[in-house]
Design a protein around this motif. Structure first.
Motif, PDB file in Angstrom:
ATOM      1  N   LYS A 292       0.865  -1.218   0.079  1.00  0.00           N
ATOM      2  CA  LYS A 292       0.041   0.178   0.180  1.00  0.00           C
ATOM      3  C   LYS A 292       0.736   1.083   0.114  1.00  0.00           C
ATOM      4  O   LYS A 292       0.502   2.171  -0.771  1.00  0.00           O
ATOM      5  N   TYR A 293       1.803   1.112   0.770  1.00  0.00           N
ATOM      6  CA  TYR A 293       2.811   2.529   0.873  1.00  0.00           C
ATOM      7  C   TYR A 293       3.910   2.388   0.094  1.00  0.00           C
ATOM      8  O   TYR A 293       5.141   3.291   0.225  1.00  0.00           O
ATOM      9  N   ARG A 294       4.196   1.432  -0.933  1.00  0.00           N
ATOM     10  CA  ARG A 294       5.295   1.303  -1.680  1.00  0.00           C
ATOM     11  C   ARG A 294       5.357   2.491  -2.499  1.00  0.00           C
ATOM     12  O   ARG A 294       4.520   2.849  -3.089  1.00  0.00           O
ATOM     13  N   LYS A 295       6.756   2.930  -2.915  1.00  0.00           N
ATOM     14  CA  LYS A 295       7.042   4.055  -3.973  1.00  0.00           C
ATOM     15  C   LYS A 295       8.183   3.413  -4.786  1.00  0.00           C
ATOM     16  O   LYS A 295       9.288   3.690  -4.355  1.00  0.00           O
ATOM     17  N   GLY A 296       7.619   3.162  -5.828  1.00  0.00           N
ATOM     18  CA  GLY A 296       8.835   2.431  -6.850  1.00  0.00           C
ATOM     19  C   GLY A 296       9.447   1.486  -6.260  1.00  0.00           C
ATOM     20  O   GLY A 296       9.050   0.292  -5.880  1.00  0.00           O
ATOM     21  N   THR A 297      10.793   1.576  -6.037  1.00  0.00           N
ATOM     22  CA  THR A 297      11.808   0.547  -5.386  1.00  0.00           C
ATOM     23  C   THR A 297      11.955   1.028  -4.051  1.00  0.00           C
ATOM     24  O   THR A 297      12.737  -0.029  -3.376  1.00  0.00           O
ATOM     25  N   SER A 298      11.274   1.812  -3.232  1.00  0.00           N
ATOM     26  CA  SER A 298      11.245   2.065  -1.975  1.00  0.00           C
ATOM     27  C   SER A 298      10.346   1.532  -1.160  1.00  0.00           C
ATOM     28  O   SER A 298       9.061   1.608  -1.566  1.00  0.00           O
ATOM     29  N   LEU A 299      10.657   0.629  -0.184  1.00  0.00           N
ATOM     30  CA  LEU A 299       9.854   0.028   0.490  1.00  0.00           C
ATOM     31  C   LEU A 299       9.810   0.493   1.984  1.00  0.00           C
ATOM     32  O   LEU A 299      11.062   0.727   2.592  1.00  0.00           O
ATOM     33  N   LEU A 300       8.629   0.849   2.398  1.00  0.00           N
ATOM     34  CA  LEU A 300       8.779   1.213   4.045  1.00  0.00           C
ATOM     35  C   LEU A 300       8.442   0.036   4.906  1.00  0.00           C
ATOM     36  O   LEU A 300       7.754  -0.879   4.692  1.00  0.00           O
ATOM     37  N   VAL A 301       9.169   0.087   5.936  1.00  0.00           N
ATOM     38  CA  VAL A 301       9.227  -0.909   7.123  1.00  0.00           C
ATOM     39  C   VAL A 301       7.996  -0.998   7.755  1.00  0.00           C
ATOM     40  O   VAL A 301       7.380  -0.129   8.403  1.00  0.00           O
ATOM     41  N   PRO A 302       7.429  -2.419   7.713  1.00  0.00           N
ATOM     42  CA  PRO A 302       6.054  -2.385   8.370  1.00  0.00           C
ATOM     43  C   PRO A 302       6.386  -2.531  10.161  1.00  0.00           C
ATOM     44  O   PRO A 302       7.312  -3.292  10.408  1.00  0.00           O
ATOM     45  N   GLN A 303       5.693  -1.951  10.909  1.00  0.00           N
ATOM     46  CA  GLN A 303       5.946  -1.951  12.372  1.00  0.00           C
ATOM     47  C   GLN A 303       4.607  -2.493  13.046  1.00  0.00           C
ATOM     48  O   GLN A 303       3.790  -1.663  12.874  1.00  0.00           O
ATOM     49  N   PRO A 304       4.512  -3.520  13.805  1.00  0.00           N
ATOM     50  CA  PRO A 304       3.476  -3.994  14.551  1.00  0.00           C
ATOM     51  C   PRO A 304       3.161  -2.980  15.915  1.00  0.00           C
ATOM     52  O   PRO A 304       4.244  -2.991  16.614  1.00  0.00           O
ATOM     53  N   PHE A 305       2.021  -2.815  16.107  1.00  0.00           N
ATOM     54  CA  PHE A 305       1.723  -2.273  17.611  1.00  0.00           C
ATOM     55  C   PHE A 305       0.508  -2.895  18.075  1.00  0.00           C
ATOM     56  O   PHE A 305      -0.286  -3.105  17.360  1.00  0.00           O
ATOM     57  N   HIS A 306       0.600  -3.017  19.423  1.00  0.00           N
ATOM     58  CA  HIS A 306      -0.768  -3.654  20.095  1.00  0.00           C
ATOM     59  C   HIS A 306      -1.676  -2.541  20.711  1.00  0.00           C
ATOM     60  O   HIS A 306      -0.916  -1.723  21.339  1.00  0.00           O
ATOM     61  N   PHE A 307      -2.749  -2.676  20.744  1.00  0.00           N
ATOM     62  CA  PHE A 307      -3.761  -1.999  21.470  1.00  0.00           C
ATOM     63  C   PHE A 307      -4.651  -2.856  22.089  1.00  0.00           C
ATOM     64  O   PHE A 307      -5.264  -3.787  21.758  1.00  0.00           O
ATOM     65  N   ARG A 308      -5.082  -2.386  23.266  1.00  0.00           N
ATOM     66  CA  ARG A 308      -6.057  -2.871  24.192  1.00  0.00           C
ATOM     67  C   ARG A 308      -7.364  -2.310  24.118  1.00  0.00           C
ATOM     68  O   ARG A 308      -7.430  -0.979  24.416  1.00  0.00           O
ATOM     69  N   LEU A 309      -8.269  -2.915  23.963  1.00  0.00           N
ATOM     70  CA  LEU A 309      -9.803  -2.562  23.681  1.00  0.00           C
ATOM     71  C   LEU A 309     -10.380  -2.508  24.893  1.00  0.00           C
ATOM     72  O   LEU A 309     -10.106  -3.526  25.718  1.00  0.00           O
ATOM     73  N   PRO A 310     -11.238  -1.501  24.988  1.00  0.00           N
ATOM     74  CA  PRO A 310     -12.190  -1.675  26.353  1.00  0.00           C
ATOM     75  C   PRO A 310     -13.161  -2.763  26.455  1.00  0.00           C
ATOM     76  O   PRO A 310     -13.437  -3.212  27.517  1.00  0.00           O
ATOM     77  N   GLU A 311     -13.438  -3.216  25.213  1.00  0.00           N
ATOM     78  CA  GLU A 311     -14.414  -4.381  25.013  1.00  0.00           C
ATOM     79  C   GLU A 311     -14.194  -5.551  24.008  1.00  0.00           C
ATOM     80  O   GLU A 311     -14.139  -4.792  22.860  1.00  0.00           O
ATOM     81  N   PRO A 312     -14.156  -6.502  24.375  1.00  0.00           N
ATOM     82  CA  PRO A 312     -14.059  -7.072  25.559  1.00  0.00           C
ATOM     83  C   PRO A 312     -13.089  -6.751  26.372  1.00  0.00           C
ATOM     84  O   PRO A 312     -11.830  -6.670  25.640  1.00  0.00           O
ATOM     85  N   PRO A 313     -13.103  -6.672  27.731  1.00  0.00           N
ATOM     86  CA  PRO A 313     -11.835  -6.117  28.602  1.00  0.00           C
ATOM     87  C   PRO A 313     -10.686  -7.010  28.150  1.00  0.00           C
ATOM     88  O   PRO A 313     -10.701  -8.318  28.305  1.00  0.00           O
ATOM     89  N   GLY A 314      -9.586  -6.355  27.999  1.00  0.00           N
ATOM     90  CA  GLY A 314      -8.272  -7.004  27.780  1.00  0.00           C
ATOM     91  C   GLY A 314      -7.996  -7.491  26.523  1.00  0.00           C
ATOM     92  O   GLY A 314      -6.820  -7.733  26.423  1.00  0.00           O
ATOM     93  N   LEU A 315      -8.642  -7.286  25.545  1.00  0.00           N
ATOM     94  CA  LEU A 315      -8.472  -7.770  24.301  1.00  0.00           C
ATOM     95  C   LEU A 315      -7.417  -7.202  23.742  1.00  0.00           C
ATOM     96  O   LEU A 315      -7.501  -5.898  23.650  1.00  0.00           O
ATOM     97  N   LEU A 316      -6.267  -7.864  23.067  1.00  0.00           N
ATOM     98  CA  LEU A 316      -5.278  -7.043  22.348  1.00  0.00           C
ATOM     99  C   LEU A 316      -5.293  -7.132  21.093  1.00  0.00           C
ATOM    100  O   LEU A 316      -5.585  -8.247  20.487  1.00  0.00           O
ATOM    101  N   VAL A 317      -5.501  -6.068  20.430  1.00  0.00           N
ATOM    102  CA  VAL A 317      -5.421  -6.109  18.906  1.00  0.00           C
ATOM    103  C   VAL A 317      -4.213  -5.603  18.269  1.00  0.00           C
ATOM    104  O   VAL A 317      -3.725  -4.467  18.698  1.00  0.00           O
ATOM    105  N   THR A 318      -3.808  -6.238  17.108  1.00  0.00           N
ATOM    106  CA  THR A 318      -2.351  -5.912  16.518  1.00  0.00           C
ATOM    107  C   THR A 318      -2.599  -5.034  15.257  1.00  0.00           C
ATOM    108  O   THR A 318      -3.250  -5.850  14.377  1.00  0.00           O
ATOM    109  N   VAL A 319      -1.871  -4.067  14.959  1.00  0.00           N
ATOM    110  CA  VAL A 319      -2.090  -3.187  13.801  1.00  0.00           C
ATOM    111  C   VAL A 319      -0.613  -2.870  13.325  1.00  0.00           C
ATOM    112  O   VAL A 319       0.129  -2.835  14.165  1.00  0.00           O
TER     113      VAL A 319
END
Length: 467
Positions: free
Chosen positions: A183-210
């Motif tokens: 999605k974010y590629r520009k020609g031969t330039s590639l952006l490094v993908p970085q994962p982040f974890h987010f804790r949702l309020p419902e259901p309590p404690g659910l971790l979602v990775t983006v």
């Protein structure tokens, strides 16, 4: 008594994979196909028998794709995953099982850390090497892919289930990374993908990775965040998926050294029929003598303002660092509130100045609540409860020559009884949580805490409506 190992567990798997592909800059479709093939190669590798997990602070190795195999005799596929705890050594050399008992007042899951490994294929009769001739100029792209996967489980879940869940999360994350790179590629330039974890309020404690692309600011990821809010049914009036909102794992120290949310370690006051209304989210405790600045006797309102700014930063409303005393003073000069000699002085500021600085530096508006006598603060329970319920931001209160931060109230609508959750910026010691909570530098105070005859101004910061 519920044991630690039977409580909520989060298995966290981290490692680095090497992605390489040959890109033909003249052919967009071929370039995309090459990237997809490279990610498919990585998914094949982590689905192969060569994948192994190393249990951190332990000699244990697990092979999830080899019909499940481990270096520990008692760790079979059907064993409860809590059994891993007995193999983990604490950093002081003791048992992790006993060394963490005292800390259980902390809200948060128990984290089990694993490292991703891949066995190196030994040379042998695996077939003759093949050669191919390339006549076009090609660009060879290589980058490290840092994977960071989580899988939540109870202590009773089997090791086999946990390992299978981590392999699935790993393959899913690589697919998300492929999508982000394309999605974010520009020609031969590639952006490094970085994962982040987010804790949702419902259901309590659910971790979602983006997965977000490195180098792309949050301001350019608005559409992606809006889609996430819609997907998980979250309100669209406050950030939940900005990088600053990422979940902070309880076993990781904050690098800046400031204490976070000391109030979370307090026992709520006993007030009949009272409800708790407290700050929402994470803030840093700022107080006298930090940052190599001797502001003892004059800097309490500056420190309260810094605590408020840290809240807006850590909730993702701003990328700006917490302002220094000099930057606060300069902001007041810039808006015409003070004359130039004010910068570098040791002059006090109050709630009105705090309101002006928040607006100037962060674009945050504030309401001011005026109280002519400290004795009237006991009757402001409804206003304060409404603020914490709707805004959730720390409040700066100034009266006479003192400033404090109000983090919440325990208030009874029936009797009107009230207790104030106070964070005191006049503390001059080190970042010792036990001292701060035991000595009352962060604590619940009654109405008598305030000077009954002094007037007070309260600055109530308002949250912008944004994702």
């Amino acid at each position: 008594m519920v044991h630690t190992e039977d409580s909520s567990l989060v298995f966290r798997l981290r490692g680095v994979l090497d992605l390489s592909c040959h890109l033909d800059s003249s052919n967009e479709k071929q370039g995309q196909a090459a990237i997809s093939r490279s990610f498919q190669t990585l998914r094949s590798r982590v689905s192969s028998e060569s994948l192994a997990f190393s249990l951190c602070n332990s000699p244990v190795l697990l092979w999830p794709n080899k019909g499940f195999r481990s270096t520990a005799e008692n760790l079979a596929e059907g064993a409860p995953c809590r059994d891993l705890h007995q193999y983990i050594e604490a950093e002081d050399g003791g048992s992790r099982k006993t060394s963490k008992k005292k800390e259980k007042k902390d809200a948060g899951p128990t984290v089990v850390n694993l490292k991703l490994l891949l066995e190196v294929t030994e040379s042998g009769d695996s077939g003759a090497p093949s050669l191919s001739t390339v006549t076009k100029a090609q660009h060879c792209a290589r980058m490290p892919v840092c994977v960071d996967c989580v899988f939540s489980a109870s202590g009773h879940d089997t090791l086999g289930r946990v390992c299978a869940g981590l392999v699935g999360a790993l393959c899913s994350q690589l697919s998300d990374m492929e999508e982000a790179v394309l999605k974010y590629r520009k020609g031969t330039s590639l952006l490094v993908p970085q994962p982040f974890h987010f804790r949702l309020p419902e259901p309590p404690g659910l971790l979602v990775t983006v997965v977000y692309p490195a180098g792309v600011p949050d301001s350019q990821l608005l559409t992606a965040r809006e889609e996430l809010h819609q997907k998980y049914g979250l309100p669209s009036d406050r950030p939940c998926f900005r990088r600053a909102n990422a979940f902070h794992f309880p076993d990781e120290a904050y690098k800046d050294g400031y204490l976070r949310n000391p109030h979370a370690h307090l026992t709520p006051p006993s007030v009949e029929d009272a409800k708790l209304y407290v700050v929402k989210g994470v803030y840093s405790y700022h107080h006298y003598m930090q940052d190599r600045v001797d502001d003892n006797g004059w800097g309490c309102a500056y420190r309260s303002l810094q605590t408020i700014c840290s809240w807006f930063q850590q909730q993702g409303y701003t990328d700006r660092a917490v302002p220094t005393h000099t930057e606060i003073q300069q902001a007041l000069v810039d808006v015409g509130d003070k004359e130039p000699p004010f910068v570098g002085s040791r002059q006090w500021i109050g709630s009105i100045e705090v309101q002006a600085v928040l607006n100037q530096l962060l674009g945050v508006t504030s309401k001011i609540l005026f109280v002519s006598r400290g004795s009237e603060l006991a009757s402001k329970g409804r206003e304060l409860a409404n603020h914490f319920e709707t805004m959730g931001t720390p409040i700066m209160i100034g009266g006479g020559v003192l400033a404090h931060t109000i983090l919440g109230v325990a208030w009874s609508e029936i009797s009107g009884q009230i207790r104030f959750l106070i964070l005191d910026p006049h503390y001059t010691g080190g970042e010792d949580l036990q001292t701060v909570t035991d000595k009352g530098w962060c604590g619940w105070k009654g109405p008598e805490f305030w000077d009954q005859n002094a007037y007070y101004n309260l600055c109530l910061p308002q949250t912008p409506k944004t994702v």
